[in-house]
Scaffold this motif. Sequence first.
Motif, short mmCIF file in Angstrom:
data_model
loop_
_atom_site.label_atom_id
_atom_site.label_comp_id
_atom_site.label_asym_id
_atom_site.label_seq_id
_atom_site.Cartn_x
_atom_site.Cartn_y
_atom_site.Cartn_z
N LYS A 64 0.79 -0.60 0.43
CA LYS A 64 0.60 0.41 -0.61
C LYS A 64 0.22 1.77 0.01
O LYS A 64 -0.12 1.83 1.19
CB LYS A 64 -0.46 -0.08 -1.59
CG LYS A 64 -0.05 -1.39 -2.31
CD LYS A 64 -1.10 -1.77 -3.35
CE LYS A 64 -0.73 -3.05 -4.08
NZ LYS A 64 -1.71 -3.40 -5.13
N PRO A 65 0.25 2.86 -0.81
CA PRO A 65 0.05 4.20 -0.24
C PRO A 65 -1.22 4.36 0.60
O PRO A 65 -1.21 5.06 1.61
CB PRO A 65 -0.02 5.11 -1.48
CG PRO A 65 0.74 4.38 -2.52
CD PRO A 65 0.53 2.93 -2.26
N PHE B 182 14.29 -5.78 -6.79
CA PHE B 182 13.85 -4.44 -7.20
C PHE B 182 13.96 -3.47 -6.01
O PHE B 182 14.47 -2.37 -6.14
CB PHE B 182 12.41 -4.52 -7.71
CG PHE B 182 11.82 -3.20 -8.14
CD1 PHE B 182 11.97 -2.75 -9.45
CD2 PHE B 182 11.11 -2.41 -7.24
CE1 PHE B 182 11.42 -1.53 -9.85
CE2 PHE B 182 10.56 -1.19 -7.64
CZ PHE B 182 10.72 -0.75 -8.95
N PHE B 183 13.47 -3.91 -4.85
CA PHE B 183 13.46 -3.01 -3.69
C PHE B 183 14.75 -3.08 -2.88
O PHE B 183 15.09 -2.15 -2.17
CB PHE B 183 12.28 -3.34 -2.77
CG PHE B 183 10.97 -2.82 -3.31
CD1 PHE B 183 10.65 -1.47 -3.20
CD2 PHE B 183 10.08 -3.66 -3.95
CE1 PHE B 183 9.46 -0.98 -3.71
CE2 PHE B 183 8.88 -3.19 -4.45
CZ PHE B 183 8.57 -1.84 -4.33
N SER C 208 1.63 7.63 -5.62
CA SER C 208 0.97 8.79 -4.99
C SER C 208 1.49 9.10 -3.58
O SER C 208 1.18 10.14 -3.02
CB SER C 208 -0.53 8.55 -4.92
OG SER C 208 -0.79 7.44 -4.07
N GLY C 209 2.24 8.20 -3.00
CA GLY C 209 2.74 8.44 -1.63
C GLY C 209 3.70 7.35 -1.24
O GLY C 209 3.94 6.41 -2.03
N PRO C 210 4.24 7.43 -0.03
CA PRO C 210 5.20 6.40 0.38
C PRO C 210 4.56 5.02 0.48
O PRO C 210 3.35 4.90 0.73
CB PRO C 210 5.65 6.87 1.77
CG PRO C 210 5.04 8.18 2.01
CD PRO C 210 3.98 8.43 0.99
N ILE C 211 5.38 4.03 0.27
CA ILE C 211 4.95 2.63 0.46
C ILE C 211 5.99 1.96 1.37
O ILE C 211 7.11 2.48 1.51
CB ILE C 211 4.88 1.85 -0.87
CG1 ILE C 211 6.25 1.85 -1.57
CG2 ILE C 211 3.83 2.42 -1.81
CD1 ILE C 211 6.32 0.91 -2.74
N LYS D 271 10.99 2.08 3.56
CA LYS D 271 9.87 2.96 3.21
C LYS D 271 10.37 3.83 2.07
O LYS D 271 11.40 4.49 2.21
CB LYS D 271 9.49 3.80 4.41
CG LYS D 271 8.21 4.55 4.25
CD LYS D 271 7.84 5.21 5.57
CE LYS D 271 6.46 5.82 5.49
NZ LYS D 271 6.08 6.42 6.75
N VAL D 272 9.67 3.80 0.93
CA VAL D 272 10.12 4.57 -0.23
C VAL D 272 8.90 5.16 -0.93
O VAL D 272 7.78 4.70 -0.75
CB VAL D 272 10.86 3.69 -1.27
CG1 VAL D 272 12.20 3.24 -0.78
CG2 VAL D 272 10.03 2.49 -1.70
N GLN D 273 9.17 6.18 -1.74
CA GLN D 273 8.10 6.64 -2.63
C GLN D 273 8.55 6.36 -4.06
O GLN D 273 9.62 6.81 -4.50
CB GLN D 273 7.82 8.13 -2.43
CG GLN D 273 6.74 8.60 -3.40
CD GLN D 273 5.94 9.79 -2.91
OE1 GLN D 273 6.19 10.33 -1.85
NE2 GLN D 273 4.95 10.20 -3.70
#
Length: 216
Positions: A23-24, A144-145, A79-82, A49-51
Amino acid sequence: MPEEAETMPKPHIYVERTLAVIKPDAVHHADEIEDIITQNGFSVLQKRKVQLTPEQASELYSEHFGKMFFPSLITYMSSGPIVALVIAKDKAISSWRELIGPTNALIAKQSHPDSLRAKYGTDDQQNALHGSDSFTSAEKEIRFFFPDSIVEPISIGDSAKSYLARHVNPTVLKGLTELCKKKPNDPIVWLSNWLLENNPNKPKVGGNYSVEEPQA
Ligand SMILES: Nc1ncnc2c1ncn2[C@@H]1O[C@H](COP(=O)(O)OP(=O)(O)OP(=O)(O)O)[C@@H](O)[C@H]1O
């Protein structure tokens, strides 16, 4: 049967995949966490790696819609990349949940001090890591990813044996026989080249292969 064959462990095929998300709040520890994942016997099959947009985060956590913490969960997750990882191992789903520890990082620090949430998480929300909680959610979340990935169960038992017997063993056994005759210095590289040369399903046209690496 020779004694050695009786005591040799049975050949093993990893059968379960799960989705791990860094997580972020923990993404700056991503390399370290990935090392821990592999040291714990998981194979990393895919990585991205995605946001997430707030809409995507809401979709991922739709089961929590309506709860008090839902809005702040969505803000946090977008809030940021994961980093999303598909990881595989025997009993991957429960093993990964065990390794990350309890949802609330404050509780994890007390009850499971060696868990990853104890180490990298902060509180009941900022808990550094996610793990699918069942086979069905693993399948859904992997899709999903990684929408292009095929999330069929990996073949096991007789179906794995017959798949390997039909498509793999005849070629690999021939290659291993040649390998034993040649005894090259780097047997793995030699065998890889031999398999490429002798692949019965080799494309008939063109000789240029391009391999796409998973995106970091
Ligand atoms: N009481 C809470 N207050 C604030 N945030 C929470 C609370 N409970 C859960 N969350 C957040 O929502 C996420 C999803 O909650 P869930 O109950 O599904 O926990 P989990 O399955 O352990 O976590 P995850 O789905 O992220 O692996 C948690 O990881 C955490 O970030």
